[in-house]
Write a protein that holds these residues in place. Structure first.
Motif, PDB file in Angstrom:
ATOM      1  N   ARG A  68       0.867  -1.185   0.000  1.00 18.55           N
ATOM      2  CA  ARG A  68       0.000   0.000   0.000  1.00 18.55           C
ATOM      3  C   ARG A  68       0.898   1.228   0.000  1.00 18.55           C
ATOM      4  N   ILE A  69       0.709   2.082  -1.004  1.00 17.17           N
ATOM      5  CA  ILE A  69       1.458   3.327  -1.125  1.00 17.17           C
ATOM      6  C   ILE A  69       0.566   4.436  -0.595  1.00 17.17           C
ATOM      7  N   GLU A  70       1.052   5.159   0.396  1.00 18.37           N
ATOM      8  CA  GLU A  70       0.219   6.172   1.046  1.00 18.37           C
ATOM      9  C   GLU A  70       0.868   7.544   0.958  1.00 18.37           C
ATOM     10  N   LYS A  71       0.052   8.529   0.631  1.00 17.32           N
ATOM     11  CA  LYS A  71       0.483   9.933   0.610  1.00 17.32           C
ATOM     12  C   LYS A  71      -0.249  10.645   1.746  1.00 17.32           C
ATOM     13  N   ARG A  72       0.512  11.173   2.704  1.00 17.71           N
ATOM     14  CA  ARG A  72      -0.064  11.866   3.853  1.00 17.71           C
ATOM     15  C   ARG A  72       0.620  13.231   3.975  1.00 17.71           C
ATOM     16  N   PRO A  73       0.040  14.286   3.344  1.00 18.05           N
ATOM     17  CA  PRO A  73       0.680  15.604   3.301  1.00 18.05           C
ATOM     18  C   PRO A  73       0.986  16.215   4.665  1.00 18.05           C
ATOM     19  N   ALA A  74       0.277  15.852   5.709  1.00 19.15           N
ATOM     20  CA  ALA A  74       0.536  16.411   7.038  1.00 19.15           C
ATOM     21  C   ALA A  74       1.934  16.052   7.539  1.00 19.15           C
ATOM     22  N   LEU A  75       2.524  14.977   7.003  1.00 20.24           N
ATOM     23  CA  LEU A  75       3.861  14.546   7.432  1.00 20.24           C
ATOM     24  C   LEU A  75       4.965  15.081   6.526  1.00 20.24           C
ATOM     25  N   ARG A  76       4.626  15.985   5.623  1.00 16.58           N
ATOM     26  CA  ARG A  76       5.583  16.519   4.650  1.00 16.58           C
ATOM     27  C   ARG A  76       6.837  17.080   5.314  1.00 16.58           C
ATOM     28  N   THR A  77       6.683  17.811   6.414  1.00 17.42           N
ATOM     29  CA  THR A  77       7.837  18.449   7.063  1.00 17.42           C
ATOM     30  C   THR A  77       8.501  17.547   8.100  1.00 17.42           C
ATOM     31  N   LYS A  78       7.921  16.408   8.396  1.00 17.50           N
ATOM     32  CA  LYS A  78       8.496  15.504   9.394  1.00 17.50           C
ATOM     33  C   LYS A  78       9.261  14.392   8.689  1.00 17.50           C
ATOM     34  N   GLN A  79       8.765  13.164   8.736  1.00 10.96           N
ATOM     35  CA  GLN A  79       9.508  12.050   8.148  1.00 10.96           C
ATOM     36  C   GLN A  79       9.234  11.864   6.662  1.00 10.96           C
ATOM     37  N   GLY A  80       8.379  12.662   6.086  1.00 11.60           N
ATOM     38  CA  GLY A  80       8.062  12.558   4.668  1.00 11.60           C
ATOM     39  C   GLY A  80       6.631  12.110   4.470  1.00 11.60           C
ATOM     40  N   TRP A  82       5.359  10.290   1.996  1.00  9.87           N
ATOM     41  CA  TRP A  82       5.181   9.018   1.298  1.00  9.87           C
ATOM     42  C   TRP A  82       5.585   7.848   2.191  1.00  9.87           C
ATOM     43  N   THR A  83       4.736   6.805   2.192  1.00  3.81           N
ATOM     44  CA  THR A  83       5.014   5.600   2.967  1.00  3.81           C
ATOM     45  C   THR A  83       4.559   4.390   2.165  1.00  3.81           C
ATOM     46  N   ILE A  84       5.339   3.320   2.232  1.00  2.91           N
ATOM     47  CA  ILE A  84       4.913   2.036   1.666  1.00  2.91           C
ATOM     48  C   ILE A  84       4.744   1.062   2.817  1.00  2.91           C
ATOM     49  N   PHE A  85       3.579   0.442   2.858  1.00  9.46           N
ATOM     50  CA  PHE A  85       3.264  -0.556   3.868  1.00  9.46           C
ATOM     51  C   PHE A  85       3.254  -1.933   3.218  1.00  9.46           C
ATOM     52  N   GLY A  86       3.746  -2.924   3.921  1.00  8.72           N
ATOM     53  CA  GLY A  86       3.739  -4.303   3.437  1.00  8.72           C
ATOM     54  C   GLY A  86       2.406  -4.973   3.701  1.00  8.72           C
ATOM     55  N   GLU A  87       2.332  -6.238   3.352  1.00 13.69           N
ATOM     56  CA  GLU A  87       1.093  -6.997   3.484  1.00 13.69           C
ATOM     57  C   GLU A  87       0.613  -7.081   4.929  1.00 13.69           C
ATOM     58  N   GLY A  88       1.528  -7.156   5.867  1.00 16.96           N
ATOM     59  CA  GLY A  88       1.156  -7.235   7.273  1.00 16.96           C
ATOM     60  C   GLY A  88       0.961  -5.879   7.938  1.00 16.96           C
ATOM     61  N   GLY A  89       1.093  -4.795   7.178  1.00 17.40           N
ATOM     62  CA  GLY A  89       0.924  -3.466   7.742  1.00 17.40           C
ATOM     63  C   GLY A  89       2.213  -2.808   8.198  1.00 17.40           C
ATOM     64  N   GLN A  90       3.348  -3.513   8.045  1.00 17.32           N
ATOM     65  CA  GLN A  90       4.632  -2.962   8.462  1.00 17.32           C
ATOM     66  C   GLN A  90       5.085  -1.888   7.469  1.00 17.32           C
ATOM     67  N   VAL A  91       5.794  -0.898   7.986  1.00 15.92           N
ATOM     68  CA  VAL A  91       6.335   0.165   7.140  1.00 15.92           C
ATOM     69  C   VAL A  91       7.579  -0.367   6.443  1.00 15.92           C
ATOM     70  N   LEU A  92       7.552  -0.386   5.105  1.00 11.59           N
ATOM     71  CA  LEU A  92       8.704  -0.843   4.328  1.00 11.59           C
ATOM     72  C   LEU A  92       9.661   0.295   4.026  1.00 11.59           C
ATOM     73  N   LYS A  93       9.120   1.470   3.757  1.00 12.73           N
ATOM     74  CA  LYS A  93       9.960   2.628   3.424  1.00 12.73           C
ATOM     75  C   LYS A  93       9.120   3.886   3.609  1.00 12.73           C
ATOM     76  N   ARG A  94       9.789   4.944   4.045  1.00 10.21           N
ATOM     77  CA  ARG A  94       9.137   6.231   4.254  1.00 10.21           C
ATOM     78  C   ARG A  94      10.078   7.306   3.745  1.00 10.21           C
ATOM     79  N   GLY A  95       9.527   8.368   3.163  1.00  6.99           N
ATOM     80  CA  GLY A  95      10.412   9.420   2.684  1.00  6.99           C
ATOM     81  C   GLY A  95       9.687  10.601   2.086  1.00  6.99           C
ATOM     82  N   HIS A  96      10.499  11.549   1.604  1.00  2.52           N
ATOM     83  CA  HIS A  96       9.970  12.787   1.042  1.00  2.52           C
ATOM     84  C   HIS A  96       9.702  12.685  -0.452  1.00  2.52           C
ATOM     85  N   GLU A  97      10.421  11.806  -1.153  1.00  2.00           N
ATOM     86  CA  GLU A  97      10.297  11.683  -2.607  1.00  2.00           C
ATOM     87  C   GLU A  97       9.673  10.342  -2.970  1.00  2.00           C
ATOM     88  N   LEU A  98       8.702  10.368  -3.870  1.00  2.00           N
ATOM     89  CA  LEU A  98       8.008   9.148  -4.285  1.00  2.00           C
ATOM     90  C   LEU A  98       8.957   8.146  -4.935  1.00  2.00           C
TER      91      LEU A  98
END
Length: 115
Positions: A68-80, A82-98
């Protein structure tokens, strides 16, 4: 005689909705197409809410999303935003650039070619 003009719909009743920009959606759908061509995904879903927009890729429609690829603009100035979640809901990668965040999924498409 004076008339009262009420705008419709009321501005207070409207809620902002997070969505993908054209370039972002193009990049995500390009990845989806390559995952389908590789036989890894067969279906997708998109969800647009007040706080986040998400794109989910499925092996089969009846299962949980594989990613699941998620865009959450409220986190733009913090950890980024963009987030990718795996099948179990774990965060695979987080960042500012898609592009950087999509790398773990794109890495699965790389194949070793022997010369």
């Amino acid at each position: 005689m004076s008339a009262i003009v009420t705008p419709f719909p009321l501005q207070a009743a409207r809620t902002a909705q997070v969505g993908f920009e054209r370039e972002e959606l193009q990049r995500i759908l390009d990845l989806y197409g390559r995952m389908v061509a590789a036989g890894l995904w067969r279906d997708y879903a998109m969800d647009f809410g007040r706080d986040a927009a998400s794109f989910s890729g499925f092996r089969r429609a009846a299962e949980r999303p594989e990613a699941r690829i998620e865009k959450r603009p409220a986190l733009r100035t913090k950890q980024g935003m963009w987030t990718i979640f795996g099948e179990g809901g774990q965060v695979l990668k987080r960042g500012h650039e898609l592009a950087g965040v999509l790398f773990p999924l794109e890495r699965r498409l790389l194949k070793v070619v022997e010369g």
